[in-house]
Design a protein around this motif. Structure first.
Motif, PDB file in Angstrom:
ATOM      1  N   PHE A  50      39.682  13.213 -16.877  1.00  0.00           N
ATOM      2  CA  PHE A  50      39.964  11.650 -15.788  1.00  0.00           C
ATOM      3  C   PHE A  50      39.481  10.569 -16.591  1.00  0.00           C
ATOM      4  CE2 PHE A  50      39.599   8.674 -12.383  1.00  0.00           C
ATOM      5  CZ  PHE A  50      40.463   8.397 -11.745  1.00  0.00           C
ATOM      6  N   PRO A  51      39.509   9.093 -16.455  1.00  0.00           N
ATOM      7  CA  PRO A  51      40.920   9.037 -16.079  1.00  0.00           C
ATOM      8  C   PRO A  51      41.607   9.009 -17.395  1.00  0.00           C
ATOM      9  CG  PRO A  51      39.003   7.329 -17.071  1.00  0.00           C
ATOM     10  CD  PRO A  51      38.541   8.334 -17.083  1.00  0.00           C
ATOM     11  N   TYR A  52      43.145   9.508 -17.065  1.00  0.00           N
ATOM     12  CA  TYR A  52      43.894   9.764 -17.759  1.00  0.00           C
ATOM     13  C   TYR A  52      45.185   7.915 -18.306  1.00  0.00           C
ATOM     14  CZ  TYR A  52      43.890  13.575 -14.274  1.00  0.00           C
ATOM     15  OH  TYR A  52      43.062  14.282 -13.220  1.00  0.00           O
ATOM     16  N   ALA A  53      44.381   7.791 -19.685  1.00  0.00           N
ATOM     17  CA  ALA A  53      44.670   6.723 -20.224  1.00  0.00           C
ATOM     18  C   ALA A  53      45.055   6.872 -21.325  1.00  0.00           C
ATOM     19  CB  ALA A  53      43.981   5.962 -19.946  1.00  0.00           C
ATOM     20  N   PRO A  54      45.848   7.371 -22.304  1.00  0.00           N
ATOM     21  CA  PRO A  54      46.504   8.186 -23.224  1.00  0.00           C
ATOM     22  C   PRO A  54      46.979   6.955 -23.896  1.00  0.00           C
ATOM     23  CG  PRO A  54      47.482   8.519 -22.022  1.00  0.00           C
ATOM     24  CD  PRO A  54      47.332   7.983 -21.318  1.00  0.00           C
ATOM     25  N   PRO A  55      47.137   6.877 -25.347  1.00  0.00           N
ATOM     26  CA  PRO A  55      47.077   5.407 -26.077  1.00  0.00           C
ATOM     27  C   PRO A  55      48.769   5.101 -25.928  1.00  0.00           C
ATOM     28  CG  PRO A  55      46.192   7.010 -27.795  1.00  0.00           C
ATOM     29  CD  PRO A  55      46.350   7.497 -25.929  1.00  0.00           C
ATOM     30  N   ALA A  56      49.256   3.916 -26.420  1.00  0.00           N
ATOM     31  CA  ALA A  56      50.607   3.235 -25.942  1.00  0.00           C
ATOM     32  C   ALA A  56      51.433   4.825 -26.049  1.00  0.00           C
ATOM     33  CB  ALA A  56      50.345   1.635 -25.855  1.00  0.00           C
ATOM     34  N   GLU A  57      51.516   4.517 -27.540  1.00  0.00           N
ATOM     35  CA  GLU A  57      52.724   5.961 -27.734  1.00  0.00           C
ATOM     36  C   GLU A  57      53.421   6.491 -26.920  1.00  0.00           C
ATOM     37  OE1 GLU A  57      54.213   8.492 -31.631  1.00  0.00           O
ATOM     38  OE2 GLU A  57      51.732   7.210 -31.709  1.00  0.00           O
ATOM     39  N   PHE A  58      51.618   7.507 -27.056  1.00  0.00           N
ATOM     40  CA  PHE A  58      51.630   8.503 -25.690  1.00  0.00           C
ATOM     41  C   PHE A  58      52.194   8.656 -24.589  1.00  0.00           C
ATOM     42  CE2 PHE A  58      49.829   9.978 -29.499  1.00  0.00           C
ATOM     43  CZ  PHE A  58      50.714  10.679 -30.255  1.00  0.00           C
ATOM     44  N   ARG A  59      51.464   6.651 -23.617  1.00  0.00           N
ATOM     45  CA  ARG A  59      51.832   6.472 -23.151  1.00  0.00           C
ATOM     46  C   ARG A  59      53.385   7.232 -22.111  1.00  0.00           C
ATOM     47  NH1 ARG A  59      52.894   7.192 -18.365  1.00  0.00           N
ATOM     48  NH2 ARG A  59      52.333   6.298 -16.623  1.00  0.00           N
ATOM     49  N   ARG A  60      53.500   6.115 -23.355  1.00  0.00           N
ATOM     50  CA  ARG A  60      55.732   6.078 -22.953  1.00  0.00           C
ATOM     51  C   ARG A  60      56.342   7.312 -23.003  1.00  0.00           C
ATOM     52  NH1 ARG A  60      54.241   1.794 -26.485  1.00  0.00           N
ATOM     53  NH2 ARG A  60      54.671   3.066 -28.365  1.00  0.00           N
ATOM     54  N   ARG A  61      56.150   8.043 -23.834  1.00  0.00           N
ATOM     55  CA  ARG A  61      56.684   8.927 -23.734  1.00  0.00           C
ATOM     56  C   ARG A  61      57.075  10.760 -22.893  1.00  0.00           C
ATOM     57  NH1 ARG A  61      54.207  11.228 -30.492  1.00  0.00           N
ATOM     58  NH2 ARG A  61      54.930  13.747 -28.583  1.00  0.00           N
ATOM     59  N   ALA A  62      55.621  10.581 -22.112  1.00  0.00           N
ATOM     60  CA  ALA A  62      55.125  10.755 -21.122  1.00  0.00           C
ATOM     61  C   ALA A  62      55.216  10.691 -19.955  1.00  0.00           C
ATOM     62  CB  ALA A  62      54.180  11.493 -20.926  1.00  0.00           C
ATOM     63  N   ALA A  63      55.922  11.451 -18.908  1.00  0.00           N
ATOM     64  CA  ALA A  63      55.740  10.962 -17.437  1.00  0.00           C
ATOM     65  C   ALA A  63      54.909  10.411 -16.560  1.00  0.00           C
ATOM     66  CB  ALA A  63      57.698  11.588 -17.316  1.00  0.00           C
ATOM     67  N   ASP A  64      53.850  11.094 -16.898  1.00  0.00           N
ATOM     68  CA  ASP A  64      52.735  11.541 -16.428  1.00  0.00           C
ATOM     69  C   ASP A  64      51.466  10.635 -17.467  1.00  0.00           C
ATOM     70  OD1 ASP A  64      50.126  12.749 -15.352  1.00  0.00           O
ATOM     71  OD2 ASP A  64      51.329  13.846 -13.887  1.00  0.00           O
ATOM     72  N   PRO A  65      50.897  10.506 -17.073  1.00  0.00           N
ATOM     73  CA  PRO A  65      49.921  10.464 -18.444  1.00  0.00           C
ATOM     74  C   PRO A  65      48.510  10.956 -18.267  1.00  0.00           C
ATOM     75  CG  PRO A  65      49.440   9.461 -16.296  1.00  0.00           C
ATOM     76  CD  PRO A  65      50.326   9.838 -16.111  1.00  0.00           C
ATOM     77  N   TYR A  66      48.441  12.341 -17.570  1.00  0.00           N
ATOM     78  CA  TYR A  66      47.809  13.278 -17.500  1.00  0.00           C
ATOM     79  C   TYR A  66      48.515  14.017 -18.893  1.00  0.00           C
ATOM     80  CZ  TYR A  66      45.539  18.312 -17.397  1.00  0.00           C
ATOM     81  OH  TYR A  66      45.127  19.020 -17.264  1.00  0.00           O
ATOM     82  N   ASP A  67      50.319  14.020 -19.189  1.00  0.00           N
ATOM     83  CA  ASP A  67      50.716  15.093 -19.658  1.00  0.00           C
ATOM     84  C   ASP A  67      50.362  13.834 -20.687  1.00  0.00           C
ATOM     85  OD1 ASP A  67      51.261  16.620 -17.940  1.00  0.00           O
ATOM     86  OD2 ASP A  67      53.335  16.123 -17.281  1.00  0.00           O
ATOM     87  N   GLY A  68      50.651  12.552 -20.830  1.00  0.00           N
ATOM     88  CA  GLY A  68      50.075  11.540 -22.506  1.00  0.00           C
ATOM     89  C   GLY A  68      48.970  12.476 -22.884  1.00  0.00           C
ATOM     90  N   GLU A  69      47.936  12.460 -22.090  1.00  0.00           N
ATOM     91  CA  GLU A  69      47.013  12.562 -22.758  1.00  0.00           C
ATOM     92  C   GLU A  69      47.239  13.671 -23.699  1.00  0.00           C
ATOM     93  OE1 GLU A  69      44.257  10.829 -23.361  1.00  0.00           O
ATOM     94  OE2 GLU A  69      43.286  10.242 -21.197  1.00  0.00           O
ATOM     95  N   ILE A  70      46.913  14.902 -22.553  1.00  0.00           N
ATOM     96  CA  ILE A  70      47.840  15.803 -24.269  1.00  0.00           C
ATOM     97  C   ILE A  70      48.494  16.179 -25.211  1.00  0.00           C
ATOM     98  CG2 ILE A  70      48.305  18.657 -23.538  1.00  0.00           C
ATOM     99  CD1 ILE A  70      47.476  18.348 -20.427  1.00  0.00           C
ATOM    100  N   ALA A  71      49.290  15.571 -24.736  1.00  0.00           N
ATOM    101  CA  ALA A  71      50.286  14.907 -26.309  1.00  0.00           C
ATOM    102  C   ALA A  71      49.195  14.491 -27.554  1.00  0.00           C
ATOM    103  CB  ALA A  71      51.575  14.560 -25.679  1.00  0.00           C
TER     104      ALA A  71
END
Length: 539
Positions: A200-221
């Motif tokens: 936390f905080p879950y703030a993935p790069p924009a590309e991965f934020r768009r690809r994942a419904a959950d920002p936590y999943d975007g961080e892992i991606a």
């Protein structure tokens, strides 16, 4: 109780190290490619096992990690020993329990030189060694740098002090690791690469934020994409077949299970269950899944066994190589602890002891869960199965009586460092002063979860400078838990910024109860005194 046999801790890896040094002397003139295969250890901070595709999560975007599981052995039930970053990595990299290595909380001390590290073992076996970490909580200050030729903890870059940055993004950490791996060398490597992004905080790069419904999943991606880069580098340089790749989570993350958000307070599976994968195409089977319970303390002996090193009987963990190669492997008993409630809040520390069928949590109100009937740990059956609870309590006590104890060396952190750690949600950092006399009764953290969550919310409000909101939030919580140093400090900070200096003084004095030398709290107490024209006291 712990001190019985404490000197055994100094021998935990000594045999391994000595053997490696002797080998190094004998082979000094030999091409270092003969010293052994490469080892790439990748640790995934704050990553729940059940959010990876290979662990059954349909929403995952983790092809690289899934691919490593497909080419290696995945442990379905692996558990950390502490749900905090520094203590968990310390257990992972020394193969020891927290009471032995002395690192019980984040920023709580410096690893004693009497406790050898995995990197020192690799150096003894003729390897070049590099570490690349992504958060200041793993800074070299705390002792994990021992044995590494390069320990890259430049979270803020080359020019900026690392302590004012929260984290280094995964792509920057990967770039640093790839640059080191690409340096010309005839020597096999041990590389540790740590990715912090899912914290936390879950703030993935924009590309991965768009690809994942959950920002936590975007961080892992996003992290998975950098794992792919590392694996591709191995393949490009013809090193994949002779490289053992180990993937390990340091701890998980709670999403309101048992009322907890984030991690560190409780010892339930959402924060203890971690991914663990060994991929070694030339030596391990592909696509195997081991269902037995295993621990992060088993990683060190497993690596040693896979590389053909002499075993170290003093280590508490077991090699998982038989689990990788055999059809059946018994579940191992799992110990976990959280001293964070005691160090940060004055509440009771927690210990957990897990067997194949049961999980026992030692707390002021003991807990027992039937793992088969209740995998979500929703129903405490301690009263209904008192005999089972009593037996597991005895087994936990027996384990603790045989764990050698080491004290971490004390560490003093500057004000900016403490601010940075608090910005990550690491309240309660720093080692406490020793308790005098007998241990006082302490409150069960289960009863204080609302206070803990209120403090996390207050920390975020402080960063946003909403001081009046912090006061409204924390004043009633301070009445509920006046013993909580970190709560009192947060309330003092809000008072200070609102010009309520006498109240700030009162709160900061209370906040120095457990760690009277905490530099940040002392500085802020001095500010409160100065602003009341109590200059002598402030000085």
């Amino acid at each position: 109780m712990f001190r019985q046999g404490c000197h055994a801790g100094t021998l935990l890896l000594a045999i391994l190290l000595a053997g490696g040094c002797e080998r190094s002397r004998k082979d000094r003139a030999v091409d270092r490619r003969d010293a052994g295969p490469n080892v790439l250890l990748i640790t995934l901070d704050t990553t729940r096992a059940d959010r990876l595709g290979c662990y059954g999560y349909a929403g995952a975007q983790t092809p690289a990690l899934d691919g490593l599981a497909g080419t290696g052995v995945r442990f379905a039930e692996a558990f950390c020993q502490v749900p905090l970053t520094l203590p968990s990595h310390t257990s992972l990299l020394t193969g020891t329990y927290p009471p032995t290595n002395g690192i019980r909380v984040n920023a709580g001390g410096i690893l004693s030189e009497d406790v050898p590290t995995l990197a020192e073992a690799f150096k003894g076996h003729g390897y070049r060694t590099g570490a690349f970490v992504s958060a200041w909580v793993l800074n070299a200050t705390f002792g994990l740098q021992r044995g590494f030729d390069r320990y890259d903890d430049r979270v803020g870059g080359d020019e900026t002090p690392a302590s004012i940055y929260q984290e280094r993004p995964a792509d920057a950490t990967c770039e640093a690791a790839l640059a080191w791996l690409s340096e010309p060398s005839e020597t096999p490597f041990f590389a540790w690469v740590h990715f912090f992004d899912p914290h936390f905080p879950y703030a993935p790069p924009a590309e991965f934020r768009r690809r994942a419904a959950d920002p936590y999943d975007g961080e892992i991606a996003f992290v998975d994409s950098q794992v792919r880069r590392l694996v591709e580098w191995l393949e490009m340089h013809g090193a994949r077949e002779r490289t053992l790749v180990v993937i390990a989570g340091d701890h998980g993350e709670a999403f309101a299970e048992h009322g907890e958000h984030e991690h560190g307070l409780f010892l339930y599976d959402p924060t203890l269950h971690v991914p663990l994968i060994f991929s070694f195409p030339s030596r391990l089977p592909a696509g195997k899944v081991v269902s037995a319970d295993v621990r992060l303390i088993d990683v060190v002996p497993t690596i040693g066994d896979l590389l053909g090193w002499e075993p170290v009987p003093a280590l508490p963990g077991e090699s998982l190589r038989p689990a990788c190669e055999a059809d059946a492997f018994p579940s191992l008993p799992v110990y976990a602890e959280s001293e964070y409630p005691r160090f940060g809040f004055g509440w009771a520390a927690l210990q957990a002891f897990t067997t194949e069928s049961w999980k026992f949590i030692a707390a002021p109100r003991a807990e027992l869960y039937d793992r088969r009937a209740d995998p979500g740990e929703l129903t405490n059956v301690f009263a209904e199965h008192a005999d089972v609870g009593a037996q597991l309590r005895e087994e936990l006590q027996a384990l603790m009586s045989n764990i050698p104890l080491h004290e971490a060396k004390s560490v003093t952190l500057d004000d900016k460092t403490l601010q940075a750690l608090e910005s990550l949600g690491y309240v309660g950092v720093g080692a406490p002063s020793a308790d005098g006399g007998s241990e006082p009764p302490r409150r069960d953290p289960k009863d204080m979860i609302a206070v803990h969550q209120g403090l996390l919310q207050a920390q975020r409000l402080l960063q946003e400078r909403h001081y009046a909101e912090v006061v409204s939030l924390l004043e009633p919580l301070a009445l509920q838990s006046p013993e909580s140093d970190e709560l009192r400090a947060a309330l003092g900070e809000a008072y200070l910024n609102l010009g309520r200096y006498s109240e700030a003084e009162r709160e900061y004095r209370a906040a120095l109860r457990t760690v009277p030398t905490n530099p940040r709290k002392l500085c802020r107490l001095g500010d409160a005194l100065r602003d009341q024209h109590k200059n002598a006291e402030a000085l």
